[in-house]
Design an enzyme around this catalytic site. Structure first.
Site, mmCIF file in Angstrom:
data_model
loop_
_atom_site.group_PDB
_atom_site.id
_atom_site.type_symbol
_atom_site.label_atom_id
_atom_site.label_comp_id
_atom_site.label_asym_id
_atom_site.label_seq_id
_atom_site.Cartn_x
_atom_site.Cartn_y
_atom_site.Cartn_z
ATOM 1 N N TYR A 130 0.807 -1.222 0.000
ATOM 2 C CA TYR A 130 0.000 0.000 0.000
ATOM 3 C C TYR A 130 0.838 1.269 0.000
ATOM 4 O O TYR A 130 0.290 2.375 -0.043
ATOM 5 C CB TYR A 130 -0.875 0.033 1.260
ATOM 6 C CG TYR A 130 -2.245 -0.542 1.063
ATOM 7 C CD1 TYR A 130 -2.397 -1.774 0.468
ATOM 8 C CD2 TYR A 130 -3.368 0.141 1.498
ATOM 9 C CE1 TYR A 130 -3.655 -2.322 0.316
ATOM 10 C CE2 TYR A 130 -4.628 -0.399 1.340
ATOM 11 C CZ TYR A 130 -4.761 -1.626 0.750
ATOM 12 O OH TYR A 130 -6.000 -2.157 0.601
ATOM 13 N N LYS A 153 1.251 -13.812 5.739
ATOM 14 C CA LYS A 153 1.445 -14.827 4.698
ATOM 15 C C LYS A 153 2.937 -15.159 4.593
ATOM 16 O O LYS A 153 3.519 -15.202 3.496
ATOM 17 C CB LYS A 153 0.931 -14.302 3.348
ATOM 18 C CG LYS A 153 -0.569 -14.353 3.170
ATOM 19 C CD LYS A 153 -1.125 -15.763 3.016
ATOM 20 C CE LYS A 153 -0.781 -16.363 1.676
ATOM 21 N NZ LYS A 153 -1.346 -17.741 1.565
ATOM 22 N N ASP A 162 -4.876 -16.853 5.064
ATOM 23 C CA ASP A 162 -6.015 -17.580 4.476
ATOM 24 C C ASP A 162 -6.673 -18.485 5.526
ATOM 25 O O ASP A 162 -7.903 -18.577 5.596
ATOM 26 C CB ASP A 162 -5.614 -18.362 3.221
ATOM 27 C CG ASP A 162 -4.275 -19.058 3.359
ATOM 28 O OD1 ASP A 162 -3.283 -18.386 3.712
ATOM 29 O OD2 ASP A 162 -4.214 -20.277 3.150
ATOM 30 N N ASP A 215 -6.770 -4.801 5.606
ATOM 31 C CA ASP A 215 -7.881 -4.238 4.843
ATOM 32 C C ASP A 215 -8.952 -5.315 4.623
ATOM 33 O O ASP A 215 -10.141 -5.115 4.887
ATOM 34 C CB ASP A 215 -7.328 -3.723 3.496
ATOM 35 C CG ASP A 215 -8.237 -2.707 2.862
ATOM 36 O OD1 ASP A 215 -9.305 -2.400 3.437
ATOM 37 O OD2 ASP A 215 -7.898 -2.208 1.777
#
Ligand code: NAI
Length: 390
Positions: A149, A219, A254, A278
């Site tokens: 971002y 992740k 996930d 987000d």
């Protein structure tokens, strides 16, 4: 003197009459922001018997600033939020063209507000897509300044993208770009300092709120140095400064999205990177039926700066119709009262909202899903909340 001051240990000193800058916001901002101020003023006055009050100072950004000053984000506005430390804002339109991607991002970056704080809980009476929304009670700490971002990216086919690829190929011996000539490129900076200040803030909050369990969501299995770095540095914070005070664990992003649906009660405080944060905060808000009423804040604890904000947009489709739901900015104002240490007034507003929802009083967007729903306009709902203050 009614300005907040900051001690050398970054503790806010809040006077009984406190100056708070606010941005009304565009579109429905003109309806929800005055409604919020009316309810907050009533709650503060009633709770503290007139001993405490907020002195609201209007500052400008967005369409209203452009009309008045010919600029979407006047420097004085950024300066006011820096000087007065704590403020609140309604939704802002995103200017089309003109080099500003988003006024919200400009404010966050300009003031280095590195924590995006999103508490997520369910209110009885609110329609939810899951069977047990009451089991969701989490607080998300999303890193606000780094990650993909950061806005470091180059368009496919541009000279910059070509030069960046040449650098990757020639200097870094990268051979894995599948379609180099038509690739856009982005850079994902994740630092030790950036991670540690975010995770420390999450841990401090966890201890203060007596929910001493922090989960790092990342992740790192795939992006070993960026997201993996976040996990490693995050654990260092848990093992050093907060050893014995906070139970820390981690979850691959996930898997977290699955678990948050299947066993939400397993999570309390979440610390995560910008992009994951987000997705995670919107999914959790949807789970409690609160995507339209979710509150949020952007904070730099060391500088003592915080901007509380409505998390939805300007809703141009209903602007001016007295239909807008003020709960997002109102719950953000509740977070602001907590941040000021005015917890009794914060609780008074939350409890008034709980009572209204239980009786079916809400704006039409929520009332239409309630069995006993009694839809009210923005102003009338604010009055119902004030009447429900104990
Ligand atoms: P939006 O959030 O303004 O509207 C999406 C839908 O939700 C609309 O149907 C709207 O009527 C409804 N809605 C939103 N807030 C509501 C409320 N308080 N009560 C009842 N219904 C509500 O998103 P949209 O249409 O994509 O964006 C409109 C403008 O807002 C754009 O200029 C966008 O850039 C800006 N925006 C600003 C944000 C901010 O300042 N934090 C966040 C999101 C969008």
């Amino acid at each position: 003197m009614s300005k907040i001051t900051l001690t050398s240990e970054s503790v806010l000193h809040v006077p009984d009459t406190v100056d708070v800058p606010f941005i009304t916001g565009d579109g429905i901002g003109a309806e929800i922001t005055p409604a919020m101020m009316k309810v907050i003023d009533a709650a503060v006055s009633k709770t503290y018997g007139g001993q405490r009050s907020i002195h609201w100072l209007e500052v400008f950004a967005g369409g209203r600033a452009f009309e008045k000053f010919g600029t979407y984000l006047p420097e004085d506005t950024v300066k006011a939020f820096a000087d007065y430390h704590v403020g609140i804002k309604g939704p802002l339109m995103t200017p089309v063209g003109g080099g500003i991607r988003s006024l919200n991002v400009a404010l966050r970056q300009g003031l280095d507000l590195y924590v995006c704080l999103r508490p997520i809980r369910w209110f009885k009476g609110i329609d939810s897509p899951v069977k047990h929304p009451e089991r969701v009670n989490m607080v998300v700490f999303r890193e606000n300044t780094e990650d993909i971002y950061a806005g470091i990216e180059w368009e496919a086919g541009s000279e910059e993208a070509r030069r960046f690829f040449d650098f990757l190929k020639q200097e870094m011996h990268v051979t894995k770009v599948r379609f180099p000539n038509s690739s856009a490129f982005g850079v994902k900076p994740v630092s030790e300092e950036g991670t540690k200040r975010l995770v420390s803030a999450a841990c401090r909050y966890a201890v203060a709120q007596n929910m001493p369990h922090v989960t790092l969501v990342h992740k790192g299995n795939i992006m070993k140095f960026t997201e993996g770095g976040f996990k490693k540095w995050g654990y260092e914070v848990g093992e050093d400064a907060f050893a014995g005070k906070v139970r820390m664990d981690d979850c691959i992003a996930d898997a977290f999205l699955q678990n948050a649906l299947l066993k939400p009660e397993a999570y309390d405080v979440i610390a995560t990177l910008n992009l994951n944060g987000d997705y995670v905060s919107d999914m959790l808000a949807a789970q409690v039926g609160g995507i339209g009423i979710a509150p949020g804040a952007n904070i730099n604890y060391e500088a003592g700066r915080a901007i509380f904000e409505a998390t939805h947009g300007t809703a141009p489709d209903i602007a001016g119709e007295n239909k807008a739901n003020p709960c997002s900015i109102l719950l953000s104002a509740v977070m602001m009262l907590q941040h000021l240490g005015w917890n009794e007034a914060a609780d008074a507003v939350t409890q008034a909202m709980e009572r209204c929802f239980e009786e079916g009083y809400a704006t039409a967007d929520l009332a239409k899903f309630m069995e006993n729903g009694k839809p009210l306009g923005t102003k009338e709902f604010a009055d119902a909340l004030i009447a429900s203050l104990l």
